[in-house]
Scaffold this motif. Structure first.
Motif, PDB file in Angstrom:
ATOM      1  N   GLN A   1       0.827  -1.208   0.000  1.00 50.58           N
ATOM      2  CA  GLN A   1       0.000   0.000   0.000  1.00 50.58           C
ATOM      3  C   GLN A   1       0.861   1.257   0.000  1.00 50.58           C
ATOM      4  OE1 GLN A   1      -2.467   0.739   3.529  1.00 50.58           O
ATOM      5  NE2 GLN A   1      -4.260   0.763   2.187  1.00 50.58           N
ATOM      6  N   GLN A   2       1.956   1.256   0.782  1.00 52.13           N
ATOM      7  CA  GLN A   2       2.806   2.430   0.903  1.00 52.13           C
ATOM      8  C   GLN A   2       3.731   2.609  -0.291  1.00 52.13           C
ATOM      9  OE1 GLN A   2       4.872   2.262   4.639  1.00 52.13           O
ATOM     10  NE2 GLN A   2       2.993   2.345   5.852  1.00 52.13           N
ATOM     11  N   ALA A   3       3.976   1.544  -1.022  1.00 52.18           N
ATOM     12  CA  ALA A   3       4.915   1.633  -2.137  1.00 52.18           C
ATOM     13  C   ALA A   3       4.316   2.300  -3.358  1.00 52.18           C
ATOM     14  CB  ALA A   3       5.412   0.238  -2.512  1.00 52.18           C
ATOM     15  N   THR A   4       2.993   2.431  -3.401  1.00 52.20           N
ATOM     16  CA  THR A   4       2.335   3.043  -4.559  1.00 52.20           C
ATOM     17  C   THR A   4       1.861   4.447  -4.197  1.00 52.20           C
ATOM     18  OG1 THR A   4       0.251   2.014  -3.888  1.00 52.20           O
ATOM     19  CG2 THR A   4       1.585   0.846  -5.508  1.00 52.20           C
ATOM     20  N   THR A   5       2.176   5.390  -5.037  1.00 54.52           N
ATOM     21  CA  THR A   5       1.727   6.769  -4.839  1.00 54.52           C
ATOM     22  C   THR A   5       0.898   7.195  -6.041  1.00 54.52           C
ATOM     23  OG1 THR A   5       3.753   7.626  -5.848  1.00 54.52           O
ATOM     24  CG2 THR A   5       3.740   7.372  -3.451  1.00 54.52           C
ATOM     25  N   GLN A   6      -0.002   8.131  -5.808  1.00 52.72           N
ATOM     26  CA  GLN A   6      -0.883   8.615  -6.869  1.00 52.72           C
ATOM     27  C   GLN A   6      -0.482  10.030  -7.252  1.00 52.72           C
ATOM     28  OE1 GLN A   6      -4.856   8.265  -5.373  1.00 52.72           O
ATOM     29  NE2 GLN A   6      -4.906   6.043  -5.567  1.00 52.72           N
ATOM     30  N   GLY A   7      -0.546  10.322  -8.541  1.00 55.38           N
ATOM     31  CA  GLY A   7      -0.244  11.664  -9.014  1.00 55.38           C
ATOM     32  C   GLY A   7      -1.452  12.574  -8.922  1.00 55.38           C
ATOM     33  N   TRP A   8      -1.474  13.572  -9.791  1.00 57.45           N
ATOM     34  CA  TRP A   8      -2.546  14.556  -9.706  1.00 57.45           C
ATOM     35  C   TRP A   8      -3.912  13.976 -10.057  1.00 57.45           C
ATOM     36  CZ3 TRP A   8      -5.411  16.006 -13.971  1.00 57.45           C
ATOM     37  CH2 TRP A   8      -4.931  15.599 -15.219  1.00 57.45           C
ATOM     38  N   LEU A   9      -3.913  12.887 -10.850  1.00 58.38           N
ATOM     39  CA  LEU A   9      -5.196  12.260 -11.151  1.00 58.38           C
ATOM     40  C   LEU A   9      -5.819  11.600  -9.926  1.00 58.38           C
ATOM     41  CD1 LEU A   9      -4.597  10.633 -14.655  1.00 58.38           C
ATOM     42  CD2 LEU A   9      -6.052  12.592 -14.109  1.00 58.38           C
TER      43      LEU A   9
ATOM     44  N   TRP B   1      -0.590  -1.743 -10.549  1.00 56.52           N
ATOM     45  CA  TRP B   1      -1.465  -1.853 -11.706  1.00 56.52           C
ATOM     46  C   TRP B   1      -2.938  -1.703 -11.328  1.00 56.52           C
ATOM     47  CZ3 TRP B   1      -0.311  -1.289 -16.570  1.00 56.52           C
ATOM     48  CH2 TRP B   1       1.003  -1.477 -16.973  1.00 56.52           C
ATOM     49  N   LEU B   2      -3.304  -2.171 -10.152  1.00 60.06           N
ATOM     50  CA  LEU B   2      -4.686  -1.992  -9.698  1.00 60.06           C
ATOM     51  C   LEU B   2      -5.035  -0.511  -9.575  1.00 60.06           C
ATOM     52  CD1 LEU B   2      -4.973  -4.762  -6.956  1.00 60.06           C
ATOM     53  CD2 LEU B   2      -6.206  -4.692  -9.140  1.00 60.06           C
ATOM     54  N   GLU B   3      -4.107   0.281  -9.037  1.00 64.47           N
ATOM     55  CA  GLU B   3      -4.354   1.718  -8.909  1.00 64.47           C
ATOM     56  C   GLU B   3      -4.520   2.365 -10.280  1.00 64.47           C
ATOM     57  OE1 GLU B   3      -4.946   3.453  -6.351  1.00 64.47           O
ATOM     58  OE2 GLU B   3      -4.220   2.334  -4.633  1.00 64.47           O
ATOM     59  N   ARG B   4      -3.685   1.962 -11.249  1.00 62.62           N
ATOM     60  CA  ARG B   4      -3.781   2.542 -12.585  1.00 62.62           C
ATOM     61  C   ARG B   4      -5.092   2.150 -13.268  1.00 62.62           C
ATOM     62  NH1 ARG B   4       2.427   1.218 -14.636  1.00 62.62           N
ATOM     63  NH2 ARG B   4       3.464   2.845 -13.372  1.00 62.62           N
ATOM     64  N   VAL B   5      -5.466   0.884 -13.126  1.00 58.72           N
ATOM     65  CA  VAL B   5      -6.728   0.441 -13.722  1.00 58.72           C
ATOM     66  C   VAL B   5      -7.900   1.158 -13.070  1.00 58.72           C
ATOM     67  CG1 VAL B   5      -8.272  -1.539 -13.970  1.00 58.72           C
ATOM     68  CG2 VAL B   5      -5.828  -1.793 -14.438  1.00 58.72           C
ATOM     69  N   GLY B   6      -7.839   1.372 -11.740  1.00 61.39           N
ATOM     70  CA  GLY B   6      -8.910   2.085 -11.040  1.00 61.39           C
ATOM     71  C   GLY B   6      -9.081   3.498 -11.560  1.00 61.39           C
ATOM     72  N   LEU B   7      -7.971   4.205 -11.769  1.00 65.51           N
ATOM     73  CA  LEU B   7      -8.061   5.565 -12.309  1.00 65.51           C
ATOM     74  C   LEU B   7      -8.613   5.558 -13.730  1.00 65.51           C
ATOM     75  CD1 LEU B   7      -4.726   7.141 -11.002  1.00 65.51           C
ATOM     76  CD2 LEU B   7      -7.039   7.632 -10.212  1.00 65.51           C
ATOM     77  N   ALA B   8      -8.188   4.578 -14.533  1.00 69.08           N
ATOM     78  CA  ALA B   8      -8.686   4.498 -15.900  1.00 69.08           C
ATOM     79  C   ALA B   8     -10.192   4.232 -15.927  1.00 69.08           C
ATOM     80  CB  ALA B   8      -7.936   3.409 -16.661  1.00 69.08           C
ATOM     81  N   LEU B   9     -10.648   3.332 -15.070  1.00 63.24           N
ATOM     82  CA  LEU B   9     -12.080   3.050 -15.019  1.00 63.24           C
ATOM     83  C   LEU B   9     -12.877   4.272 -14.585  1.00 63.24           C
ATOM     84  CD1 LEU B   9     -12.117  -0.533 -13.448  1.00 63.24           C
ATOM     85  CD2 LEU B   9     -12.687   0.089 -15.800  1.00 63.24           C
ATOM     86  N   LEU B  10     -12.313   5.042 -13.670  1.00 59.51           N
ATOM     87  CA  LEU B  10     -13.030   6.215 -13.172  1.00 59.51           C
ATOM     88  C   LEU B  10     -13.078   7.314 -14.221  1.00 59.51           C
ATOM     89  CD1 LEU B  10     -14.423   7.389 -10.614  1.00 59.51           C
ATOM     90  CD2 LEU B  10     -12.238   8.471 -10.075  1.00 59.51           C
TER      91      LEU B  10
END
Length: 811
Positions: free
Chosen positions: A690-698, A787-796
């Motif tokens: 959980q801590q290893a993944t960060t989210q950008g402005w999206l 990859w889950l975080e990226r797919v989540g942003l894409a779906l949103l």
């Protein structure tokens, strides 16, 4: 605190008395504000605000408690005690003002603090309308120049300016020892505000009156017959009705024959039975007698009575014409709670047995303009207001937009007989409706104070309280000049809310950029801790309470999302969605955040000790006594860690922080005898992924829940405007700026709720999938999470608009 609160309450009492006391409005809060500046904790601020609400209620509104006590026959003392007990609910603006002022002051300077606190005050009064509609700005009624600013933004604008002046003078007092230059800016601001208000007042008075306006002369009958119930018991119902009608007939005859009145106005519920829908033969005879009197007088009558239909009875104003008879009814919109009606959620036989005086009237549905057809052939559009209606600005605004040229106010202020201050304040509040709309007002009450009020709010004719008197009001009426307050509506409160929302978004954005939880850890998980750091210290019971509150609020998002998928009626009802979203998510989430703020602390390393400081309380642990640090297995109310000492026991506080691993490294480096080998439990692996993944402005909350719904709402809102009103600005041209912005905000809110619910569902799926990856493929858990975080942003951002587009094209 007691001295400052008492001083402000005393100044408030003098301010509310009127006369030259209006000058105190610019200084009355200074003693209390000075005590707030000396209070460091959230608890202390809320305690001070609660105390000020009680003191203010005792100083300014004591008459209301005593009047309620007398009306309900529980005694003036009991009524006053109940008023003081409910003071924080009746005056919630003090709590909002103190809390926002404290939070902003911690991060910003005096100017932004004053703006945010003042905005919190007027926003609270707009969001939580008061029973009597009172606000600080009403105290400026005796200042004939300064009060004219109400036609720009209502009494709320005057309140805002008073608050800013108080803050500016306090800033000058606090800087007085730093020399003239230090106090020049706040003193200049404090002097400029009233000067600008007076300048605008001169401008407003200098405007030429409407050349088409002709005088309207109305006879207002103040019969001074009160306490109908006692009279009924001693003389009988029919005898009382007979006396009331005969008195009004005689005084109305004088108004028409001696003073050539164009119309007659009687007070609220002067005819206490349904007019036009008689319940007996005697009632039908009395109805006919009134109609015959109106026909003989040759002028229209407007009087207080009852109306009824299949849904129930209404407190109403009847419009009766000489030729046509009954023209129609205006039904009172704003009923007095616990006297005229009971809210549905407490309307039970047991409650009515406790409150035997409570009526069962139903509320009307807002403004309704009637033509007052005069004997000279004129038709004057008028709006009736009944008692509490005149403390709610929106009703008068709606009437002005519908074309009203005068306000006819009917009230029964007999319960102010022993507290005349209440009647005087009610008159002042009613006068603001004329200032705000530019409409003259004819106001009649049972026993005072009846008055004729011109478009500038000045009383040109009146009757004292407690006397039988015929008041002749002669005021010019015609198409009024449209004031800014009518054009824009109650814009000050929404603007204040927007200002606070913008500030909160900015603060939250900055906090998220730093990757802090409760204002805690550093933005980068890999960077070492930079002491001191802000954390949240939670006792086990408080952690459980806040955790349950957050689990409840966020679980409700999933429940609400499912409900909207299954319930077609909920999907199409934006107001119902807002109520659910606010009540079941925002409110519990706000409570949880407030509690986290209350337990915030600063952690630092000092001389081999781990020191926590919170609200004047210092706690310390020897570094050498800390033997282990473990992450919370359940991340509620957020990520955190537990400390164990050499005796094997867990320290009595949990530490809420996003970075347990950073704490482990920092304390190890400081000399704590702990094993820094990474834990291999699934909880630890899950936390590392959980801590290893960060989210950008999206992934920023402002982008997801503010900007993105706005982008979705704009085309939908524009399409709605074209369909409903024929153009992009159709609603603005038809109903004004407030209606236009309200509709837009509802569209934006609906899309924001939809995006939040979609994001909540995606977040739940991501977290469940991450746990599965941690258990099944632990070595690749971090990659899977990324990859889950990226797919989540894409779906949103892509999937949600695409799905909506396909639904629209499919339909």
């Amino acid at each position: 605190m007691l001295a400052g609160t008492a001083a402000s309450a005393g100044l408030s009492a003098l301010y509310a008395r009127g006369g030259s006391g209006w000058l105190l409005g610019f200084v009355l809060l200074i003693p209390w504000l000075a005590t707030l500046d000396q209070t460091r904790s959230v608890r202390g601020i809320l305690g001070s605000a609660w105390l000020m609400a009680v003191a203010y209620s005792a100083a300014v509104m004591a008459w209301f408690g005593m009047a309620i006590g007398s009306y309900t026959q529980v005694g003036a003392g009991s009524g006053l005690a109940l008023l003081l007990l409910a003071a924080p609910l009746l005056q919630p603006q003090f709590l909002a003002y103190g809390l926002i002022r404290h939070l902003v002051r911690q991060r910003h300077g005096q100017m932004l603090t004053a703006l945010a606190a003042s905005a919190a005050w007027v926003a609270t009064e707009w969001l939580v309308p008061k029973m009597l509609g009172d606000t600080l700005g009403h105290g400026l009624y005796p200042a004939t120049l300064l009060r004219q600013g109400a036609d720009l933004g209502g009494a709320a604008l005057l309140t805002l300016l008073l608050l800013l002046t108080n803050e500016a003078l306090l800033a000058a007092l606090e800087r007085h020892r730093d020399g003239l230059r230090a106090v020049a800016a706040p003193l200049t601001l404090a002097a400029t505000i009233p000067l600008l208000m007076a300048g605008y007042g001169l401008y407003a008075y200098a405007q030429a009156p409407n050349p088409l306006a002709k005088p309207l002369r109305i006879g207002m009958v103040q019969a001074n017959i009160v306490d109908y119930e006692r009279l009924r018991q001693t003389r009988g119902t029919l005898a009382v009705v007979r006396e009331v009608l005969d008195t009004h007939f005689a005084m109305s005859y004088d108004a028409v024959t001696r003073y050539q009145a164009d119309a007659i106005l009687w007070s609220e519920t002067v005819y206490p039975t349904p007019f036009g829908s008689p319940k007996s033969a005697v009632g039908a005879e009395l109805d006919q007698e009134i109609v015959d009197t109106v026909r003989a007088a040759g002028v229209p009558f407007v009087f207080g009575t009852y109306d009824r239909d299949g849904a129930g009875e209404y407190n109403a104003a009847a419009f009766v014409e000489p030729d046509a008879g009954l023209l129609g009814f205006y039904r009172k919109t704003h009923l007095f709670p616990l006297t005229e009606f009971l809210p549905s959620w407490v309307d039970y036989p047991l409650v009515r047995a406790w409150l035997p005086w409570t009526g069962s009237w139903r509320a009307g549905n807002g403004a309704r303009v009637f033509p007052l057809r005069l004997a000279d052939g004129r038709e004057v559009p008028v709006q009736a207001l009944i008692c509490l209606d005149d403390v709610h600005p929106q009703l008068s605004i709606d009437a002005a937009r519908l074309g009203a040229q005068a306000l006819l106010t009917l009230s029964n202020d007999s319960w102010f007989t022993s507290t005349p201050q209440g009647a005087r304040l009610h008159l002042a509040v009613a006068a603001f409706r004329s200032i705000e709309t530019g409409l003259p007002q004819f106001r009649v009450t049972t026993n005072g104070t009846s008055a004729a009020i011109n478009a500038y709010g000045s009383v040109v004719a009146s009757a004292p309280i407690g006397e039988r008197m015929l008041v002749i009001g002669d005021l010019p009426v015609g198409p009024p000049v449209r004031t800014l307050h009518v054009a824009w509506g109650q814009w000050v409160g929404p603007l204040a809310c927007g200002f606070l929302l913008a500030w909160a978004t900015w603060v939250a954005s900055a906090a998220l950029q730093r990757r802090r939880v409760g204002g805690g850890a550093d933005a980068s998980h890999a960077a070492p801790l930079a002491w001191p750091v802000t954390v949240v210290l939670l006792p086990p019971a408080m952690r459980l309470a806040i955790g349950l509150m957050r689990a409840f609020s966020r679980g409700n998002l999933l429940w609400m999302g499912a409900a909207m998928l299954l319930d077609d009626s909920l999907r199409g009802n934006t107001l119902a969605q807002l109520r659910l979203f606010v009540g079941w998510f925002l409110v519990p989430e706000a409570i949880a955040v407030s509690l986290l703020l209350a337990f915030k602390a600063r952690a630092s390393l000092e001389n081999g000790m781990l020191v926590f400081k919170r609200s004047g309380v210092h706690m310390a642990l020897a570094i050498r006594d800390i033997t282990s640090i473990t992450s919370w297995k359940l991340s509620l109310p957020g990520p955190g860690l537990a400390l164990r000492t050499v005796n094997g026991s867990r320290w009595r506080y949990g530490v809420a922080t996003q970075r347990p691993d950073a704490w482990l490294a920092a304390l190890k480096a400081a000399g704590a005898p702990i094993d820094d080998a990474p834990s291999n439990t699934w909880v630890a692996r899950y936390r590392r992924a959980q801590q290893a993944t960060t989210q950008g402005w999206l992934g920023h909350a402002g982008t997801k829940f503010g900007l993105f719904p706005l982008v979705l709402a704009l085309p939908a809102f524009r399409l709605h405007q074209y369909i409903a009103y024929g153009g992009t600005f159709g609603e603005f041209y038809t109903f004004g700026l407030q209606a236009y912005l309200t509709t837009f905000l509802l569209w934006w809110a609906a899309w924001a709720i939809g995006v939040v619910l979609c994001a909540a569902a995606l977040r739940a799926a991501i977290e469940v999938a991450t746990v599965g990856a941690v258990v099944l493929v632990p070595q690749q858990a971090t990659t899977v999470r990324l990859w889950l975080e990226r797919v989540g942003l894409a779906l949103l951002y892509v999937g949600l608009p695409a799905w909506l587009m396909s639904k629209a094209l499919g339909n």
